[in-house]
Enzyme design. Structure first.
Site, short mmCIF file in Angstrom:
data_model
loop_
_atom_site.label_atom_id
_atom_site.label_comp_id
_atom_site.label_asym_id
_atom_site.label_seq_id
_atom_site.Cartn_x
_atom_site.Cartn_y
_atom_site.Cartn_z
CB SER A 260 34.96 43.91 33.70
OG SER A 260 34.81 42.52 33.92
CG ASP A 261 30.63 44.08 38.89
OD1 ASP A 261 30.89 42.91 39.24
OD2 ASP A 261 29.85 44.80 39.53
CD1 TRP A 262 32.37 37.21 38.45
CD2 TRP A 262 33.50 39.10 38.71
NE1 TRP A 262 33.63 36.89 38.92
CE2 TRP A 262 34.35 38.02 39.09
CE3 TRP A 262 34.04 40.39 38.77
CZ2 TRP A 262 35.66 38.21 39.54
CZ3 TRP A 262 35.34 40.57 39.22
CH2 TRP A 262 36.12 39.50 39.59
N GLY A 263 30.48 40.24 34.38
CA GLY A 263 29.45 40.38 33.36
C GLY A 263 29.20 41.83 32.98
N GLY A 264 30.14 42.71 33.27
CA GLY A 264 29.93 44.13 32.99
C GLY A 264 30.60 44.61 31.71
#
Ligand code: BGC
Length: 720
Positions: A260-264
Site C-alpha cells: 500500500s501507499d503509506w496510509g492508503g
C-alpha cells in the site's frame, strides 16, 4: 521472478563453508518447496506480522523461522535517509546517498540506456543500505501540468514511460533489490489525493494510464508495486479488485507483492480479498493496523480465507528469496564515483535548449571579464525540500559552484535576486508572503547585472514549490521570477536564462524576451557541473521535453474541460485518451513548447525514410529506417521520434501517437542510418466493446521527426 535462489538454511550453510554462488543456489522449484514448507510452519500470528508495517519502512519479521523483515525505503531520487517512527531523520553518518536527477529529467534524456544505469546504481545503493525494496520508479502520466509530483514522474506518454520504466526496473533488480513501481493507478493529482476518484473510460485506462505498469510487470518482472492513494471508479486503489486482482495479478500474471501507499489502506476485508498484500504507513500503532489484529479476526471468523493469506505470504517470501535471502557476493557501493558519473550523464543529457542564440551559447568567453550569476536557484539545493521523499546527498553541486568549478579563473559575481524559501503545504496567507518579488533583491541583481559582460539568470521552481501533497495553483513563475527577469534583461541584454523546474511553467514572456533559454531540472548531485558543461559547449544539449508546455493552462485538456481537480471527490477524465500532445495535436492548439521539443548546438536533418515492407499482418514486426544527418558544426545527439497517424478509424484516434524513438550520437559532418522497430500490434486500439486490443486493417501513416511538431518525413504502410 526468474533469478536463481537460495533457501534459508542453505544460505547460512553456504556462507559458513564459503561456497561459491553457483553451488549454493537452488532452483525456483526448490524455493517453491521451501516456501510451501514455511507456509506449513508459520502460525497465523506470524503470518499477520508479515503483512503489515512494524516500523516506518519495514514489516514484521519471524525470527523463529529466520524470516527477516521486508525492508523498504524511498526513491526515486536516491535512497532516502533513515527515519524513525515519526519521520524524524535518525541523523546517522552512514545513510547519505547519491542524489539522482528527478523523474522528468530522466524522461527528458529519452535515453533508456541511462534509465538502466539509473536503476542499476539505485539498486546497488539500496543493497548497500540493506534495503529489499526501493519505492521507485514512479511513473504516473502527466495529466495536468499542475500535479505536485510531475517532477517525480516521467512523462505524458505511455511509450516513453514504458521504455524508461522497464530499464529502470531491470537495473534495480540486478542488485537483488525489488523495484516497487508506483503509484498504481491513475494517480495524476495531489489535490484531494487521499480520496479523489478517477472516473475514466476503459480505453483511456488501457491506452494511456496502464501501459507502463504492464510493461514493467511483463517485460521487467517488477517484484513489487505500490497501490495509489486515490480511488479509481469509486474504489480505493488498495482495495480495487479490478485493478489488483483482475488486471495486475490475473491478466498480467504479476507474481510480486502489492504494497500500500503509506496510509492508503481503508479496510481490512476488502483490501485483503481484493489484492493488497502488505499494509504500510497507516496512522496509529502497528498492532491496530487493518492488516494486524482486525485481519486476524477476519481470518478466524472465516471471512478472509486462509488461502488468501497464504497467497500473500507466498509472494512476500518469494520476494525475500530474491532480495534479502539471495546470495550475492558482490560488494554493493554507496556514493561511488560511478554513481555520481551516472547522475552527471543523466543531468547532462536532460537539459533542454529551448532557445538558442549563437552569440551567447555555447559560451564564448573571449572578451568576457565579469560574469554575473543571478538567482536563488543558482545556490539552492534540491535533494531534500518540500514534502515527501528526498535524499541526504553526500554532495550536491549547485549551479554557482558548477560554474566556479569549470571556470576557476573567471570573475563571477553572484546576486540572489529572489528568495525561494517556501512552504507549499502552508495556508495561502503564509504562502503569499513568500511567493512574491523582492524589490531589494531585484535592485541588487540589477546593479550586479549592469556591471557584467554576461549574465546567467537562474530562476524557476524548487522542491518546496513543486512538492508532494499539493498541486500548484497555476503555471506562474514563482518568487517574482518574471519581474526579476524583466529587470535583469533590461539592465543587460547579454543574459542567458536558465530555468530550473520539474514541470511546465508559463514561459510565454521569457520565450519572447530572453535571447537564450535553457530548461534545467532538479538534476541531482552533479547538477551544477552538468549545467556548466552544457553552457560551455563541452556537452551539446540533447534533452527533449517529456511533456507539452501549454501556452495557457486552459489549453490543457483537464483544464479546458474543467475536470480538474474534480467535483465532490470525483475527477471525470472527460478528455479520455486525448492526454498531453494527443489533445493539443488533435484539437489543433498550438502549445508554447511541444512534446519532444529540444534544440542542439548543431542542426540535424532526416532523409531516406523507408519501411522494410509495404504491407504487414498484425503479427508482423515493422522496421523503419531513416538517415539522420548532422548538418551543423559540432557533434551532437538527436532523438528520432516516430509517430503514427490513422485516418478512417472505427474509433476516435489522436492526430498522432508516439510509437518508437531512438537517441543517436551523430559525429560532426556524419550521417547515421537509424532503425526504429515496432510491432504491427503496437498500432492497436483498445476495443471497449470486445474488451481486447484490436489492430484495424488499413493504411497507417508513419511520421519521423525530431519533435512532435517537427515531422520531417512520412510514409504510409498497410496492415492487412
Ligand atoms: C508517497 C509514496 C512514498 C511513501 C513513503 C507517500 O506519501 O506517496 O510515494 O513512497 O509516502 O514515503
Amino acid at each position: 521472478m526468474k533469478i536463481k535462489l537460495l533457501n534459508l538454511s542453505a544460505l547460512g550453510f553456504a556462507l559458513l563453508l564459503g561456497l561459491p554462488n553457483a553451488q549454493a543456489q537452488q532452483t525456483d522449484k526448490q524455493t517453491d518447496a521451501k516456501i510451501k514448507q514455511l507456509l506449513k510452519q508459520l502460525t497465523l500470528d506470524e503470518k499477520i506480522t508479515m503483512l503489515h508495517a512494524d516500523s516506518k519502512f519495514g514489516t514484521g519479521s519471524v525470527p523463529r523461522l529466520h524470516i527477516p523483515a521486508l525492508l523498504t525505503d524511498d526513491g526515486p531520487l536516491g535512497v532516502r535517509e533513515e527515519v524513525d517512527d515519526h519521520w524524524a531523520p535518525r541523523k546517522l553518518t552512514t545513510d547519505s546517498a547519491t542524489f539522482f536527477p528527478n523523474g522528468s529529467a530522466i524522461a527528458a534524456t529519452w535515453n533508456p540506456a541511462l534509465a538502466l544505469r539509473y536503476g542499476q546504481d539505485l539498486g546497488e545503493e539500496s543493497r548497500a543500505r540493506k534495503k529489499d525494496v526501493i519505492l521507485a520508479p514512479a511513473f504516473n502520466i502527466t495529466r495536468t501540468p499542475l500535479n505536485g509530483r510531475t517532477y517525480e514522474y516521467l512523462s505524458e506518454d505511455p511509450v516513453l514511460n514504458s521504455a524508461l520504466a522497464v530499464q529502470a526496473v531491470k537495473g534495480i533488480q540486478q542488485w537483488h533489490v525489488a523495484a516497487c513501481i508506483k503509484h498504481y493507478a491513475v494517480n495524476n493529482q495531489e489535490a484531494d489525493r487521499y480520496k479523489v476518484s478517477a472516473e475514466l473510460s476503459e480505453r483511456a485506462l488501457r491506452e494511456i494510464y496502464l501501459p507502463a505498469f504492464k510493461a514493467a510487470v511483463e517485460q521487467a518482472d517488477a517484484w513489487s508495486l505500490m497501490s495509489a492513494y486515490n480511488k479509481v471508479r469509486g474504489s480505493y486503489c488498495a482495495e480495487n479488485s479490478y485493478l489488483l486482482n483482475d488486471i495486475l495479478k490475473k491478466e498480467w500474471g504479476f507474481k510480486g507483492v502489492v504494497i500500500s501507499d503509506w496510509g492508503g489502506v481503508h479496510s481490512t476485508v476488502n483490501s485483503a480479498l481484493n489484492g493488497l498484500d502488505v499494509e504500510m504507513g497507516s496512522p496509529g500503532s502497528y498492532d491496530k493496523y487493518f492488516f494486524a489484529a482486525p485481519l486476524k479476526t477476519a481470518v478466524q471468523e472465516g471471512i478472509v480465507p486462509m488461502k488468501v493469506i497464504d497467497d500473500k505470504i507466498y509472494r512476500i517470501l518469494n520476494l525475500l528469496y530474491h532480495t534479502a535471502l539471495a546470495v550475492d557476493t558482490r560488494k554493493a557501493q554507496l556514493n561511488s564515483p560511478a554513481h555520481y558519473k551516472t547522475a552527471y550523464d543523466i543531468a547532462s543529457e536532460s537539459i533542454v535548449l529551448l532557445k538558442k542564440d549563437s552569440r551567447l551559447l555555447p559560451l564564448n568567453l573571449s572578451g568576457i571579464k565579469n560574469i554575473a550569476v543571478i538567482g536563488d536557484n543558482a545556490v539552492r539545493h534540491f535533494q531534500r525540500e518540500g514534502y515527501g521523499a528526498g535524499v541526504k546527498a553526500k554532495y550536491e553541486v549547485d549551479i554557482l559552484q558548477g560554474l566556479k568549478n569549470r571556470l576557476p579563473k573567471a570573475n563571477i559575481t553572484f546576486a540572489r535576486g529572489y528568495n525561494g524559501d517556501y512552504k507549499a503545504n502552508a495556508p495561502d496567507s503564509v504562502k503569499a508572503v513568500t511567493n512574491k518579488p523582492n524589490p531589494k533583491l531585484i535592485a541588487e541583481a540589477v546593479a550586479v547585472a549592469s556591471k557584467a559582460n554576461l549574465v546567467i539568470l537562474c530562476i524557476g521552481g524548487n522542491r518546496s514549490y513543486e512538492t508532494e501533497n499539493t498541486d500548484r495553483k497555476d503555471l506562474s513563475i514563482p518568487f517574482g521570477g518574471q519581474q526579476l527577469a524583466d529587470a535583469v534583461l533590461a539592465a543587460n541584454p547579454n543574459t542567458i536564462v536558465v530555468f530550473t523546474g520539474g514541470a511546465p511553467y508559463d514561459m510565454g514572456k521569457l520565450k519572447q524576451q530572453a535571447p537564450a533559454l535553457l530548461w534545467d531540472w532538479y538534476n541531482g548531485s552533479e547538477h551544477g557541473n552538468a549545467l556548466a558543461d552544457v553552457l560551455l559547449g563541452r556537452i551539446n544539449p540533447s534533452g527533449k521535453l517529456p511533456f507539452t508546455f501549454p501556452a495557457s493552462l486552459d489549453d490543457s485538456p483537464a483544464h479546458a474541460l474543467h475536470t480538474y481537480p474534480g467535483n465532490d471527490g470525483v475527477a471525470e477524465y472527460k478528455e479520455g485518451i486525448l492526454v498531453g500532445y494527443r489533445w493539443f495535436d488533435t484539437k489543433k492548439i498550438d502549445p508554447l513548447y511541444c512534446f519532444g521539443y529540444g534544440l542542439s548546438y548543431t542542426t540535424f536533418s532526416l532523409s531516406n525514410l523507408v519501411a522494410d515492407k509495404t504491407s504487414y499482418t498484425p503479427a508482423d514486426a515493422i522496421t523503419i529506417s531513416v538517415t539522420l544527418n548532422n548538418t551543423g558544426k559540432v557533434s551532437g545527439k538527436e532523438v528520432v521520434q516516430l509517430y503514427v497517424h490513422k485516418d478512417d478509424s472505427a474509433v476516435e484516434r489522436p492526430e498522432q501517437e508516439l510509437k518508437a524513438f531512438q537517441k543517436v550520437l551523430v559525429p560532426l559532418g556524419k550521417s547515421i542510418k537509424v532503425q526504429l522497430k515496432l510491432k504491427a500490434s503496437d498500432l492497436a486500439y483498445y476495443d471497449e466493446r470486445n474488451k481486447k486490443w484490436t489492430v484495424e486493417p488499413g493504411k497507417y501513416v508513419l511520421m519521423a521527426g525530431t519533435s512532435s511538431r517537427n515531422i520531417l518525413g512520412k510514409i504510409t504502410v498497410n496492415v492487412r
